[in-house]
Design a protein around this motif. Structure first.
Motif, PDB file in Angstrom:
ATOM      1  N   GLU A   1      28.114  41.050  50.998  1.00 33.38           N
ATOM      2  CA  GLU A   1      28.001  40.197  51.909  1.00 33.38           C
ATOM      3  C   GLU A   1      29.569  39.785  52.140  1.00 33.38           C
ATOM      4  OE1 GLU A   1      26.349  35.508  52.571  1.00 33.38           O
ATOM      5  OE2 GLU A   1      26.062  36.643  50.413  1.00 33.38           O
ATOM      6  N   TYR A   2      29.994  39.294  53.482  1.00 35.65           N
ATOM      7  CA  TYR A   2      31.206  39.499  53.808  1.00 35.65           C
ATOM      8  C   TYR A   2      31.465  37.972  54.328  1.00 35.65           C
ATOM      9  CZ  TYR A   2      31.045  44.504  53.590  1.00 35.65           C
ATOM     10  OH  TYR A   2      30.780  45.539  53.408  1.00 35.65           O
ATOM     11  N   MET A   3      32.581  37.496  54.445  1.00 34.61           N
ATOM     12  CA  MET A   3      33.063  36.351  55.019  1.00 34.61           C
ATOM     13  C   MET A   3      33.137  36.876  56.658  1.00 34.61           C
ATOM     14  SD  MET A   3      35.826  34.865  56.774  1.00 34.61           S
ATOM     15  CE  MET A   3      37.470  35.516  55.732  1.00 34.61           C
ATOM     16  N   GLY A   4      33.785  37.731  56.955  1.00 39.03           N
ATOM     17  CA  GLY A   4      33.871  38.298  58.153  1.00 39.03           C
ATOM     18  C   GLY A   4      34.296  39.989  58.048  1.00 39.03           C
ATOM     19  N   ILE A   5      34.498  40.669  59.319  1.00 40.95           N
ATOM     20  CA  ILE A   5      34.826  41.824  59.504  1.00 40.95           C
ATOM     21  C   ILE A   5      36.283  42.002  60.243  1.00 40.95           C
ATOM     22  CG2 ILE A   5      34.369  44.220  60.470  1.00 40.95           C
ATOM     23  CD1 ILE A   5      32.386  43.171  58.079  1.00 40.95           C
ATOM     24  N   ILE A   6      36.961  42.765  59.917  1.00 43.22           N
ATOM     25  CA  ILE A   6      38.255  42.972  60.787  1.00 43.22           C
ATOM     26  C   ILE A   6      38.281  44.478  61.154  1.00 43.22           C
ATOM     27  CG2 ILE A   6      40.776  42.892  60.752  1.00 43.22           C
ATOM     28  CD1 ILE A   6      40.714  40.649  58.745  1.00 43.22           C
ATOM     29  N   LYS A   7      38.775  44.590  62.320  1.00 44.05           N
ATOM     30  CA  LYS A   7      39.040  46.056  62.907  1.00 44.05           C
ATOM     31  C   LYS A   7      40.414  46.309  62.701  1.00 44.05           C
ATOM     32  CE  LYS A   7      34.784  46.661  64.465  1.00 44.05           C
ATOM     33  NZ  LYS A   7      34.065  47.772  64.353  1.00 44.05           N
ATOM     34  N   LEU A   8      40.887  47.505  62.039  1.00 44.33           N
ATOM     35  CA  LEU A   8      42.147  47.988  61.886  1.00 44.33           C
ATOM     36  C   LEU A   8      42.313  49.063  62.598  1.00 44.33           C
ATOM     37  CD1 LEU A   8      42.430  47.008  58.119  1.00 44.33           C
ATOM     38  CD2 LEU A   8      43.163  45.736  60.162  1.00 44.33           C
ATOM     39  N   SER A   9      43.735  49.460  62.801  1.00 41.82           N
ATOM     40  CA  SER A   9      44.275  50.779  63.105  1.00 41.82           C
ATOM     41  C   SER A   9      45.759  50.825  63.272  1.00 41.82           C
ATOM     42  CB  SER A   9      43.949  51.249  64.630  1.00 41.82           C
ATOM     43  OG  SER A   9      44.241  52.539  65.067  1.00 41.82           O
ATOM     44  N   ASN A  10      46.196  51.797  62.376  1.00 43.10           N
ATOM     45  CA  ASN A  10      47.460  51.748  62.016  1.00 43.10           C
ATOM     46  C   ASN A  10      48.059  50.375  61.599  1.00 43.10           C
ATOM     47  OD1 ASN A  10      47.810  54.602  62.631  1.00 43.10           O
ATOM     48  ND2 ASN A  10      47.716  53.894  64.815  1.00 43.10           N
ATOM     49  N   GLU A  11      47.469  49.697  60.575  1.00 42.23           N
ATOM     50  CA  GLU A  11      48.025  48.540  60.075  1.00 42.23           C
ATOM     51  C   GLU A  11      47.617  48.447  58.590  1.00 42.23           C
ATOM     52  OE1 GLU A  11      46.813  45.331  63.469  1.00 42.23           O
ATOM     53  OE2 GLU A  11      45.092  46.693  62.827  1.00 42.23           O
ATOM     54  N   SER A  12      48.087  47.438  58.089  1.00 41.03           N
ATOM     55  CA  SER A  12      48.211  47.438  56.344  1.00 41.03           C
ATOM     56  C   SER A  12      47.105  45.986  56.195  1.00 41.03           C
ATOM     57  CB  SER A  12      49.207  47.421  55.794  1.00 41.03           C
ATOM     58  OG  SER A  12      50.207  46.411  56.100  1.00 41.03           O
ATOM     59  N   LEU A  13      46.234  45.905  55.165  1.00 40.97           N
ATOM     60  CA  LEU A  13      45.617  44.833  54.979  1.00 40.97           C
ATOM     61  C   LEU A  13      45.489  44.636  53.372  1.00 40.97           C
ATOM     62  CD1 LEU A  13      42.126  43.682  56.464  1.00 40.97           C
ATOM     63  CD2 LEU A  13      42.520  43.748  54.211  1.00 40.97           C
TER      64      LEU A  13
ATOM     65  N   ILE B   1      46.088  39.083  54.512  1.00 37.92           N
ATOM     66  CA  ILE B   1      47.330  39.493  55.401  1.00 37.92           C
ATOM     67  C   ILE B   1      46.955  40.561  56.130  1.00 37.92           C
ATOM     68  CG2 ILE B   1      49.717  39.880  55.403  1.00 37.92           C
ATOM     69  CD1 ILE B   1      49.398  37.098  54.632  1.00 37.92           C
ATOM     70  N   VAL B   2      47.376  40.630  57.309  1.00 33.11           N
ATOM     71  CA  VAL B   2      47.464  42.022  57.942  1.00 33.11           C
ATOM     72  C   VAL B   2      48.740  42.125  58.815  1.00 33.11           C
ATOM     73  CG1 VAL B   2      46.571  43.473  60.285  1.00 33.11           C
ATOM     74  CG2 VAL B   2      44.900  42.039  58.801  1.00 33.11           C
ATOM     75  N   ILE B   3      49.250  43.429  58.672  1.00 29.78           N
ATOM     76  CA  ILE B   3      50.774  43.790  58.906  1.00 29.78           C
ATOM     77  C   ILE B   3      50.663  45.125  59.850  1.00 29.78           C
ATOM     78  CG2 ILE B   3      53.109  44.085  58.336  1.00 29.78           C
ATOM     79  CD1 ILE B   3      52.627  42.715  56.035  1.00 29.78           C
ATOM     80  N   ASP B   4      51.242  44.994  60.995  1.00 30.54           N
ATOM     81  CA  ASP B   4      51.537  45.986  61.884  1.00 30.54           C
ATOM     82  C   ASP B   4      52.133  47.089  61.230  1.00 30.54           C
ATOM     83  OD1 ASP B   4      53.109  47.589  63.921  1.00 30.54           O
ATOM     84  OD2 ASP B   4      51.699  46.702  65.325  1.00 30.54           O
ATOM     85  N   GLY B   5      51.647  48.438  61.467  1.00 28.98           N
ATOM     86  CA  GLY B   5      52.130  49.652  60.906  1.00 28.98           C
ATOM     87  C   GLY B   5      53.565  49.919  61.143  1.00 28.98           C
ATOM     88  N   ASN B   6      54.259  49.446  62.302  1.00 30.89           N
ATOM     89  CA  ASN B   6      55.664  49.570  62.730  1.00 30.89           C
ATOM     90  C   ASN B   6      56.580  48.604  61.709  1.00 30.89           C
ATOM     91  OD1 ASN B   6      55.129  51.472  64.797  1.00 30.89           O
ATOM     92  ND2 ASN B   6      54.378  50.070  65.965  1.00 30.89           N
ATOM     93  N   THR B   7      55.857  47.766  61.017  1.00 31.21           N
ATOM     94  CA  THR B   7      56.937  46.794  60.288  1.00 31.21           C
ATOM     95  C   THR B   7      57.337  47.538  58.885  1.00 31.21           C
ATOM     96  OG1 THR B   7      55.775  44.848  61.009  1.00 31.21           O
ATOM     97  CG2 THR B   7      56.924  44.857  59.045  1.00 31.21           C
ATOM     98  N   THR B   8      58.497  47.690  58.665  1.00 38.79           N
ATOM     99  CA  THR B   8      58.973  48.356  57.429  1.00 38.79           C
ATOM    100  C   THR B   8      58.420  47.643  56.286  1.00 38.79           C
ATOM    101  OG1 THR B   8      61.130  48.593  58.793  1.00 38.79           O
ATOM    102  CG2 THR B   8      61.014  49.085  56.341  1.00 38.79           C
ATOM    103  N   ASP B   9      58.049  48.516  55.354  1.00 40.45           N
ATOM    104  CA  ASP B   9      57.330  48.239  54.223  1.00 40.45           C
ATOM    105  C   ASP B   9      56.300  47.171  54.223  1.00 40.45           C
ATOM    106  OD1 ASP B   9      59.492  49.565  52.634  1.00 40.45           O
ATOM    107  OD2 ASP B   9      60.737  47.904  53.067  1.00 40.45           O
ATOM    108  N   ASN B  10      55.383  47.567  55.306  1.00 36.94           N
ATOM    109  CA  ASN B  10      54.088  46.715  55.506  1.00 36.94           C
ATOM    110  C   ASN B  10      53.180  46.661  54.306  1.00 36.94           C
ATOM    111  OD1 ASN B  10      51.822  48.989  56.254  1.00 36.94           O
ATOM    112  ND2 ASN B  10      53.860  49.574  57.131  1.00 36.94           N
ATOM    113  N   GLY B  11      53.048  47.875  53.605  1.00 35.26           N
ATOM    114  CA  GLY B  11      52.031  47.818  52.644  1.00 35.26           C
ATOM    115  C   GLY B  11      52.450  46.843  51.410  1.00 35.26           C
TER     116      GLY B  11
END
Length: 349
Positions: free
Chosen positions: A229-241, A279-289
């Motif tokens: 059971e989720y609070m919500g769904i997020i779509k991701l591509s080339n991103e960290s969460l 938290i979601v961070i764009d994959g182009n951000t250094t050290d995003n994970g």
């Protein structure tokens, strides 16, 4: 110290190769194992998918060997053992995590702090020794907490804790750092599509899934016993969460929840009405994970007002914060990222 995200598309299984793939270029490989005290699943598509995944697991083992608080040969164990006595030369990767931690401790006015080791040990939340310590015990340990008591020698990458009894704990940053290292390996092997799922807490969604669509990640309902059971769904591509929550490691005593996210200023579990944050961070951000990992704990501790202010000041980073009254606060542009919001929750911003 971490947190549960349910990735609906990431099936936990042993190593396998998809026999239905049309070509070697699209060869799919997935493997799961217990690393860094958590279930890790890595999947990749590409001609070198197996090599990428296998090398990644070796790298995860290496990071664990350096960052563990329990392995006597680890850099962190050596730093803690030498607290108040001497500097310890560490691996550049450990040095980077510590240096980054200090930077964000300053930026968050101490909401993020890796010197919580003595307080974490005192509570023992998530272990066989979890308990409610007395006020006196906590007050006795608080002087050992403080990122400003970490001494760094950049010339030889050495670290010293200024007071005897101090202890570092990288539990809120090491998995995110590891996700960044896995991504480097994926790119070395020209992997364009895959999912890096470190304990369902630090996720990097690379490219598209097997259906050539964005990856779908479910954010767990923080008060439901149903793992699906989720609070919500997020779509991701080339991103960290990354997500932090008060629901994974906790105990209840006298009808009060005591969870593993501890406030460096009080020594008690954070009690500001926050149940979880993502938290979601764009994959182009250094050290995003690494940043997504540490920032979830930071924002959880800061609360909605200060947390959103911090995130909105950082480029390429967005977040949501869910409070105990089932309100969902979002940073600029994040509201539209969440689809299928559970009817029990309501957006505030």
């Amino acid at each position: 110290m971490k947190k549960i995200i349910c990735a609906s598309i990431a099936c936990i299984s042993m190593a396998l190769i998809c026999t239905s793939c049309a070509s070697q270029k699209n060869q799919y490989y997935e493997k799961s194992n217990i690393v860094m005290d958590t279930a890790v699943t890595l999947s990749a598509s590409g001609a070198n998918s197996k090599e990428a995944v296998e090398e990644s697991f070796k790298k995860l083992d290496e990071i664990n060997e350096m960052a563990s608080t329990n392995i006597e040969t680890s850099d962190i164990y050596k730093i803690n053992n030498a607290s108040g006595k001497s500097y310890v030369k560490v691996h550049p990767e450990i040095f980077k995590m510590i240096e980054t931690s200090i930077k964000y401790s300053k930026l968050s006015d101490g909401a993020w702090d890796i010197t919580l080791g003595p307080i974490i040990d005192l509570w023992g939340i998530g272990t066989d020794n979890e308990r409610l310590p007395s006020d006196e015990e906590i007050k006795a340990k608080l002087p050992l907490v403080g990122y400003d008591k970490i001494s760094i020698n950049e010339n030889d990458s050495s670290i010293m804790l200024q007071k005897e009894g101090m202890a570092l704990d990288l539990g809120g940053i090491a998995k995110g750092f590891a996700a960044d290292e896995v991504l480097k390996i994926y790119k070395k092997y020209n992997i364009e599509n895959g999912l890096i799922n470190l304990g369902s807490s630090s996720i990097y969604a690379l490219g598209k899934n097997k259906d050539n669509k964005e990856w779908s990640v479910g954010i767990k309902h923080p008060r439901s016993e149903d793992p699906n059971e989720y609070m919500g769904i997020i779509k991701l591509s080339n991103e960290s969460l990354s997500t932090s929550g008060d629901y994974e490691r906790y105990f209840i005593k006298d009808n009060k929840r005591y969870h593993h996210i501890l406030d460096p200023k009080t020594g008690y579990p954070v009690d500001n009405g926050v149940m979880s944050d993502t938290i979601v961070i764009d994959g182009n951000t250094t050290d995003n994970g690494m940043l997504s990992d540490l920032l979830t704990t930071t924002v959880f501790t800061l609360g909605p007002d200060k947390g959103l202010k911090l995130i909105d000041s950082l480029k390429g980073i967005s977040c949501e914060i869910t409070t105990s009254d089932h309100k969902v606060y979002t940073s600029d542009g994040f509201k539209d990222r969440i689809i299928d919001l559970n009817k029990e929750f309501k957006f505030v911003k």
